[in-house]
Enzyme design. Structure first.
Site, PDB file in Angstrom:
ATOM      1  N   ASP A  26       4.644  36.585  29.986  1.00  0.00           N
ATOM      2  CA  ASP A  26       4.900  35.922  28.764  1.00  0.00           C
ATOM      3  C   ASP A  26       3.407  37.539  28.287  1.00  0.00           C
ATOM      4  OD1 ASP A  26       2.628  33.329  27.211  1.00  0.00           O
ATOM      5  OD2 ASP A  26       3.041  35.415  26.608  1.00  0.00           O
ATOM      6  N   ASP A  62       2.115  27.551  22.385  1.00  0.00           N
ATOM      7  CA  ASP A  62       0.692  27.944  23.840  1.00  0.00           C
ATOM      8  C   ASP A  62       0.056  26.789  23.097  1.00  0.00           C
ATOM      9  OD1 ASP A  62       1.606  31.262  23.589  1.00  0.00           O
ATOM     10  OD2 ASP A  62       1.552  29.968  24.676  1.00  0.00           O
TER      11      ASP A  62
HETATM   12  C1  DX5 Z   1      -1.122  34.924  24.628  1.00  0.00           C
HETATM   13  C2  DX5 Z   1       0.168  34.285  23.312  1.00  0.00           C
HETATM   14  C3  DX5 Z   1       1.449  36.069  23.566  1.00  0.00           C
HETATM   15  C4  DX5 Z   1       2.037  35.078  22.643  1.00  0.00           C
HETATM   16  C5  DX5 Z   1       3.502  36.360  22.532  1.00  0.00           C
HETATM   17  O1  DX5 Z   1      -1.655  33.909  25.185  1.00  0.00           O
HETATM   18  O2  DX5 Z   1       1.202  33.782  24.695  1.00  0.00           O
HETATM   19  O3  DX5 Z   1       2.161  36.872  25.475  1.00  0.00           O
HETATM   20  O4  DX5 Z   1       3.089  34.401  23.252  1.00  0.00           O
HETATM   21  O5  DX5 Z   1       3.277  37.640  21.789  1.00  0.00           O
HETATM   22  P1  DX5 Z   1       3.182  38.499  21.588  1.00  0.00           P
HETATM   23  O6  DX5 Z   1       4.534  39.299  21.932  1.00  0.00           O
HETATM   24  O7  DX5 Z   1       2.760  38.890  20.658  1.00  0.00           O
HETATM   25  O8  DX5 Z   1       2.953  39.548  22.976  1.00  0.00           O
HETATM   26 ZN    ZN Z   2       2.156  31.439  26.431  1.00  0.00          ZN
END
Ligand code: DX5
Ligand code: ZN
Length: 223
Positions: free
Chosen positions: A179, A36
């Site tokens: 995601d 990310d």
């Molecule tokens: C949002 C992030 C989250 C993360 C996933 O921008 O990309 O979605 O990666 O983590 P959890 O499982 O905590 O949603």
């Molecule tokens: Zn992401």
């Protein structure tokens, strides 16, 4: 139906144990590493960057799944190390449609798989303007920027609608990556709805418990 792939969200990984975590991913045939990237403008947070991607590529052969939560991605692709086997997602909402077309073309030009990322409030029909240019869609099931959120209401229906839209056009080879809050209860529902790439973070494999056990549990729920 495309076989399921697991893409752990490295923003959720323990940075003080990252090398061991990467070895465990390799032992468990993890397909992708979700990175990310946030600029504090497109999303109100900062996260991983170009050097992090470079170090990862030197450390492991697991392909990168780079999620660009940045404005004007076209101008910034050059500083990211990606190529064959990697995936790069640019957000529809992050620039003009013309520049998003150009950004996707640039990603493909470097041999990587181009994905269009869409936020929860963006109609799934938006992707129709990009068919033929993408290998799939990164469908956000939370508002981007932070781990630990709850899935946005209606996300499962959006996955179903997007998969239907692909199937009606004979594009069953296009991926749907989800995601956000992909937990053990929702992952099988997302799979049934038509998703095939699962970004997993604090909600599942990088949450409590033994990593290898968590991966096995997720795999059994997805197959
Ligand atoms: C949002 C992030 C989250 C993360 C996933 O921008 O990309 O979605 O990666 O983590 P959890 O499982 O905590 O949603
Ligand atoms: Zn992401």
């Amino acid at each position: 139906m495309l076989k399921p792939s697991i893409s752990p969200s490295l923003m959720c990984a323990d940075i003080f144990n990252l090398r061991n975590i990467i070895r465990d991913f390799e032992k468990n045939s993890i397909e992708l590493l979700h990175i990310d990237v946030m600029d504090g403008v497109f999303v109100p947070n900062f996260c991983l960057g170009t050097d992090y991607c470079r170090r990862l590529k030197a450390e492991t052969s697991i392909p990168l799944d780079i999620h660009l939560m940045i404005t004007q991605p076209l101008d910034k692709l050059g500083v990211f190390p990606f190529g064959e086997r990697d995936m790069v997602s640019v957000h529809f909402e992050s620039d003009t449609p013309d520049n998003i077309h150009k950004a996707l073309e640039t990603v493909r030009g470097r041999g990587a798989e181009a994905f269009l990322a869409v936020n929860p409030d963006t109609p799934v029909e938006t992707v129709l303007g990009f068919m033929g240019e993408i290998s799939g869609v990164l469908l956000m099931t939370v508002y981007p920027g932070f781990a630990g959120q709850k899935m946005v209401e209606g996300s499962l229906e959006r996955i179903t609608a997007l998969r239907k839209l692909f199937d009606e056009r004979g594009c069953d080879n296009l991926s749907i990556e989800v995601d956000g809050n992909v937990n053990y209860e929702k992952a099988p529902l997302m799979r049934q709805a038509g998703a095939d790439i699962f970004v997993v973070g604090t909600s599942s494999i990088l949450g409590p418990g033994d990593l290898t056990d968590n991966i096995s549990k997720m795999r059994s729920l997805l197959n």
